[in-house]
Each structure stands twice: as C-alpha cells, then as structure tokens.
Design a protein around this motif. Structure first.
Motif, PDB file in Angstrom:
ATOM      1  N   UNK A   1      -5.046   5.413   1.041  1.00  0.00           N
ATOM      2  CA  UNK A   1      -4.350   5.344  -0.239  1.00  0.00           C
ATOM      3  C   UNK A   1      -4.655   6.611  -1.056  1.00  0.00           C
TER       4      UNK A   1
ATOM      5  N   UNK B   1      -4.951  10.217  -2.098  1.00  0.00           N
ATOM      6  CA  UNK B   1      -4.103  11.324  -1.650  1.00  0.00           C
ATOM      7  C   UNK B   1      -4.897  12.393  -0.899  1.00  0.00           C
TER       8      UNK B   1
ATOM      9  N   UNK C   1      -5.497  -0.055  -5.349  1.00  0.00           N
ATOM     10  CA  UNK C   1      -5.722   0.059  -3.907  1.00  0.00           C
ATOM     11  C   UNK C   1      -6.954  -0.724  -3.482  1.00  0.00           C
TER      12      UNK C   1
ATOM     13  N   UNK D   1      -5.803   3.881  -7.895  1.00  0.00           N
ATOM     14  CA  UNK D   1      -6.900   3.740  -6.932  1.00  0.00           C
ATOM     15  C   UNK D   1      -7.542   2.366  -7.040  1.00  0.00           C
TER      16      UNK D   1
ATOM     17  N   UNK E   1       1.873   2.521  -3.427  1.00  0.00           N
ATOM     18  CA  UNK E   1       0.646   2.915  -4.104  1.00  0.00           C
ATOM     19  C   UNK E   1       0.214   4.311  -3.657  1.00  0.00           C
ATOM     20  N   UNK E   2       0.366   4.523  -2.351  1.00  0.00           N
ATOM     21  CA  UNK E   2       0.000   5.815  -1.804  1.00  0.00           C
ATOM     22  C   UNK E   2       0.891   6.910  -2.395  1.00  0.00           C
ATOM     23  N   UNK E   3       2.160   6.562  -2.570  1.00  0.00           N
ATOM     24  CA  UNK E   3       3.086   7.533  -3.143  1.00  0.00           C
ATOM     25  C   UNK E   3       2.737   7.808  -4.594  1.00  0.00           C
TER      26      UNK E   3
ATOM     27  N   UNK F   1       0.820  -1.214   0.000  1.00  0.00           N
ATOM     28  CA  UNK F   1       0.000   0.000   0.000  1.00  0.00           C
ATOM     29  C   UNK F   1       0.850   1.258   0.000  1.00  0.00           C
ATOM     30  N   UNK F   2       2.053   1.188   0.606  1.00  0.00           N
ATOM     31  CA  UNK F   2       2.870   2.400   0.710  1.00  0.00           C
ATOM     32  C   UNK F   2       3.263   2.957  -0.669  1.00  0.00           C
TER      33      UNK F   2
ATOM     34  N   UNK G   1      -0.171   7.630  -6.026  1.00  0.00           N
ATOM     35  CA  UNK G   1      -1.347   8.500  -6.071  1.00  0.00           C
ATOM     36  C   UNK G   1      -0.977   9.905  -5.600  1.00  0.00           C
ATOM     37  N   UNK G   2      -0.234   9.964  -4.504  1.00  0.00           N
ATOM     38  CA  UNK G   2       0.110  11.254  -3.894  1.00  0.00           C
ATOM     39  C   UNK G   2       0.883  12.140  -4.861  1.00  0.00           C
ATOM     40  N   UNK G   3       1.946  11.562  -5.451  1.00  0.00           N
ATOM     41  CA  UNK G   3       2.766  12.387  -6.331  1.00  0.00           C
ATOM     42  C   UNK G   3       2.048  12.702  -7.635  1.00  0.00           C
TER      43      UNK G   3
ATOM     44  N   UNK H   1      -1.098  13.292  -7.844  1.00  0.00           N
ATOM     45  CA  UNK H   1      -1.981  14.421  -7.502  1.00  0.00           C
ATOM     46  C   UNK H   1      -1.187  15.720  -7.388  1.00  0.00           C
ATOM     47  N   UNK H   2       0.014  15.587  -6.774  1.00  0.00           N
ATOM     48  CA  UNK H   2       0.850  16.786  -6.647  1.00  0.00           C
ATOM     49  C   UNK H   2       1.233  17.306  -8.025  1.00  0.00           C
TER      50      UNK H   2
END
Lengths: 393, 151
Positions: free
Chosen positions: B120, B122, A214, A211, A177-179, A174-175, A181-183, A185-186
């Motif tokens: 998950x 963001x 996820x 997503x 994956x989170x990155x 999950x980690x 999505x996060x980056x 979005x950024x």
C-alpha cells in the motif's frame, strides 16, 4: 399374526361362551353315545375330557366349570351304572371322582395355558407399541437430521459468502488506497515547490490517513483469517512461548526500562501459531500501556485451582482503564484511549478474544484507572505433557 | 548489464499501470514495457495474434501478472503459459493486491517464479516494482528466445 390372533382370541360374548359350553357338552355326549352304539368301549370319558379342554381353551374358566358340571351329569346319566338315572352308587364314586378330577385338571391346564398366552399377547402388544413409538422417534430423528443438514449447508454458504467478502476486501479495497497514497506521493514530489506549508501539511495528512486505513484493512483481514484458517492443535509449552515472545517484544522496546517476571506456566493444548498471537497481543499491550511509567513491571503467571482448564494472567503497572468500560474492551476496533495517547487500531484484544474462544476458553480483564491492568485467559490442559517435554531438544 | 529484457505488464487498472510505469521509469526500464489490459490481451500478445499478429516472435524476459483481471484472470493466463511448450519457460511474477494464501498457493502450484503483494505504501510499491524490473529485465539471464535490447 392373523393366525396367532385367530388361534388365541378368546370368544368375547358371555352368552356365546356359556352357549359353547352347553353345546359342546351336548355334542360330545351325542358323539359318545354314537360311538358306544357302534360297540366301541370306554371312549366316552376321553371324548368328554377332550371337549372340556376345548371349552376351557376357547371360552375360559366359567364355561369350563359349567361344562364339567354338565358333563358329569350327562356322564352319570348316560354312561355310569345304573344307566339313565342320576343315581350314583357307592361303587361308582371313585370312578366318578376320577372323571371329575381329570376334567378339572384338563380345565386348569387349559386355563393356565390361556393365561400364559394372554400374557404373551400383552407382551406382544407392548412390543408393538414400543416398536411404533420407536419408528416415530426414528422418523423424528431423521427429520431433525435432515434439518441439521440443511442448516449446515446454509452455514457453509454463509461462510463462503463471508470468505468471498474478505477476499474482495483484500483485493478491491487495497487498490484504490494504493492509488491514493501513490498519487499523493507523486503530487508531493511534483508540486512541493508550489505548495505552501499548509498545503504540504494537508497532503501529509491525506497520506497518513490513507496509510492508517491500509493498516486497518490489513488488521481486519488478519482478524477474519483467524476464523477461516484450519487450526492445527498440539500440546504447547507456554513457558517457552511466553519467554520467546517477551524477549521479542522487549527487543522492540529496548530504550524502555521493563522488569519482566515470568512465573511457572503449565503446558496447554491449542494451535501454537494462534496462541503465539494471543501472547504477542497481550504482552505488546502491556508494554504499550506502561509507556508512561519510568519502570514498567510486567508479570505473566498461572492462576492455580482450576481443575480442567489452565488460567494464565498478564499483569502490568500501566495506565489501566475504568472497569465500567470492560465490556467494550474485546470488541473489534474498540479503543479506550485516544489515538494520540496510544497508537493502535483496536483489533488486538478482539483477536485475543476470538482465538481464546476458538479454543473453548474465556478471557477477562481486571483494572483500575492509572493502576495497571490484568488480563486472564483460560485454555485446555495439555493432553500429554510428558510427551511434549520429550519432543523438546 | 549489457542488455535490457522486455517486460510484459498485465494489469487492468490504468492507475496501477501508471504507477508501475512511473516506478520502472526510475531505472529507465519503461521503454521496453508492453502493457496488456486483460488476460485475453496478454495471451494475444504471447501468441502473436489479433493486434499483435505482426510483432517479432520473441518472448518477453518477464511477465508481471496481476491476478484479478477481466475476462481471463491471471491464474488462467499463468496456466495457459505453463502448459504451452513455447511459452512455459518465460519467468512470470505475480504482482497482486491479494494477501490471500489460496491465491499464493494456486500461483505456486501453477509454477510462478515469484509472488509479490503490491504494498500500500507508495515508496515500498515503487521499490518493489523497481527491484523486480531490475532483477528480471537486467540481472536475470532470461531463457533463449527472449526479447532483449542491447544497451
């Protein structure tokens, strides 16, 4: 044991047995003569009878008969008047007969004793055989038990491994994956001005894919958790459960026209939270796959005529499926519809299958393409339905 | 909203640190954040030793603690904090990827103040971290002896 054996073992060789008879009679006669020599009176008869008994004891019936015959001759010769002839006077006949009779009685008593002891010995041998057989069986059982223990330990280890696998999936997959999505979005936020429509769409696709992954991971983890959690079983009021689930799922599809038909459902025995998951999955599926119908008809009822289990069905008038794919239906991530037709990860029916199997039940489906589908599952009957009703408010 | 508490973020993954700081920055909370990159560093900070030997002896207003950390893991850090007379009052929020019930149970048994699973998504992640920062560093009154910056 040794005492028993030496005491009751019959002399085996015939020569020895008959020899024993002859020698015993000779010795007893000699002894009787010797005793008579010392002026003791009327001892000869008991001595000879005693010897006949001994011969019967150790040598068996044949030698006993020989001993009786021989001793009656010697008795007649040495002790019955007139002495030293085999002549039997009329007056001595009763005396002589009594001697023979008493000898025969002693011999037959001994023979009977001998036979009983033979039987006992046989019985003892049989018992010993049985004992050995049992000891063997015990050893086998112990061996099997040992193997079983080893096997259980292996299973526990395998289960532990699976658990730690699921654990690291939960943590480590999950980690990133989170990155992702996060980056993304950024990036979307920072570079939206410099990206053209195509670039924006690519970014959007990356985000959606991440997503979706996820969701897949979450579903898979939830699925693996079904196998790992300890189940807490009790009697469950299915009627109540289905009503609750139907109204919940109906709430989420308020814009749809759905006709619900919930028949009388019996109580069952199982884990309430897992069974709720089963009903939620089946009912949600029914709602989902009737999405193309102007009026969806969903029916939940019980199948009668099963003695030791209860059988429930969930029927819809949705798109159904072709029966040739029915085997694929309950596999993990198996889908019979394209993602753009009906959304979903394909874990719902696998979850249903797993939970029902854990309860010792079976799942099956009947359908025809475009003519609706019916899902059946069986569950154990309630242990004490009356008590369950009493507990309800 | 007069003072701003110091936040100790214990997180080994630089990308998560980055995303967390980005999220906290949206409420201008990032200035008062100290980052420890593993459990040992977190304990060094809390006990003012090694490279933190010269820092002012105040406790952070809240600790955002990841569970999976190199060397000393999050649960061990939590246990150390809760068994130390001087540190046991510091609010600790577990911020982890783990959905696992046993992690949650273990954390609560050790006396964690909150358990947050990193979403998950963001937006959700940013919101969660922002809310956490806002609540613990601004709204909540930390125990006496915590580092605060008067705004």
């Amino acid at each position: 044991m040794a005492y028993w054996d030496s005491e009751f073992q019959r002399v085996r060789s015939p020569l020895l047995r008959y020899g024993l008879a002859v020698v015993s009679v000779a010795i007893s006669t000699a002894a009787a003569l010797l005793i008579q020599e010392y002026q003791f009176r009327d001892v000869e008869l008991p001595v000879i009878v005693l010897v006949i008994g001994l011969v019967t004891w150790y040598a068996g019936t044949g030698p006993a008969v020989v001993a009786v015959l021989l001793s009656s001759l010697t008795f007649n010769y040495f002790f019955a008047e007139p002495l030293y002839t085999f002549y039997v006077s009329t007056r001595d006949i009763p005396y002589f007969l009594i001697f023979v009779l008493s000898a025969v009685v002693v011999a037959s008593f001994s023979a009977v004793r001998r036979r009983i002891e033979e039987n006992l010995r046989h019985a003892r041998d049989r018992l010993q055989d049985e004992l050995e057989w049992r000891q063997q069986r015990d050893a086998e059982i112990r061996k099997l038990n040992h193997e079983l223990t080893l096997r259980a330990a292996e299973l526990v280890a395998a289960n532990k491994e699976l658990e730690s696998f699921a654990y690291s999936v939960s943590h480590d997959l999950r980690a990133p994956l989170r990155h992702l999505v996060g980056y993304s979005e950024l990036l979307q936020k920072h570079a939206s001005g410099s990206l053209d429509d195509k670039g924006q769409k690519y970014l959007q696709t990356i985000l959606e894919a991440a997503k979706r992954m996820g969701n897949l991971i979450d579903d898979l983890l939830a699925f693996s958790r079904i196998g790992r959690v300890e189940s807490r079983t009790s009697d469950v009021d299915l009627q109540q459960l289905v009503k609750e689930v139907a109204s919940e799922v109906g709430q989420q599809a308020k814009e749809r026209k759905i006709s619900w038909k919930i028949g009388a459902l019996p109580a069952c025995h199982g884990d309430p939270s897992l069974l709720r998951l089963v009903v939620v999955n089946l009912v949600s599926n029914a709602v989902k796959f009737t999405g193309t119908r102007s009026l969806a008809a969903i029916e939940i009822g019980a199948v009668n005529g099963n003695a030791d289990k209860i059988e429930i069905f969930v029927r819809d008038n949705g798109v159904g499926f072709e029966m040739q794919y029915v085997d694929k239906l309950f596999g993990v991530f198996q889908r019979l519809h394209r993602a753009d037709e009906f959304e979903g990860t394909g874990i719902g029916l696998a979850t249903v299958h797993r939970i029902i199997h854990r309860h010792g039940g079976t799942v099956r489906a009947e359908a025809a393409l475009d003519r609706g589908a019916t899902f059946y599952f069986t569950l154990p009957k309630a242990v004490n339905p009356a008590e369950m009703k009493a507990r309800q408010p | 909203m007069s003072d701003l508490g110091r936040i100790l973020v214990v997180e080994d993954d630089p990308r998560d640190v980055d995303l967390t700081l980005t999220a906290l920055d949206e409420y201008k909370l990032a200035n008062e954040v100290v980052v420890a990159r593993d459990g040992t560093e977190a304990l060094d900070y809390l006990y003012c030793r090694e490279k933190f030997a010269s820092r002012p002896k105040e406790n952070p207003a809240v600790i955002l603690l990841d569970l999976k950390l190199p060397k000393v893991n999050g649960l061990e850090v939590l246990q150390a904090i809760r068994s130390d007379e001087r540190l046991k009052m510091i609010p600790v929020v577990v911020l982890t990827s783990s959905h696992e019930e046993r992690d949650m149970m273990a954390s609560y048994k050790l006396g964690v103040n909150a358990y947050v699973v990193k979403p998950v998504d963001f937006h959700e992640f940013v919101n969660a971290v922002k809310e956490l920062g806002m609540f613990w560093a601004v709204i909540n009154q930390p125990p006496p002896g915590s580092a605060k910056k008067v705004l």
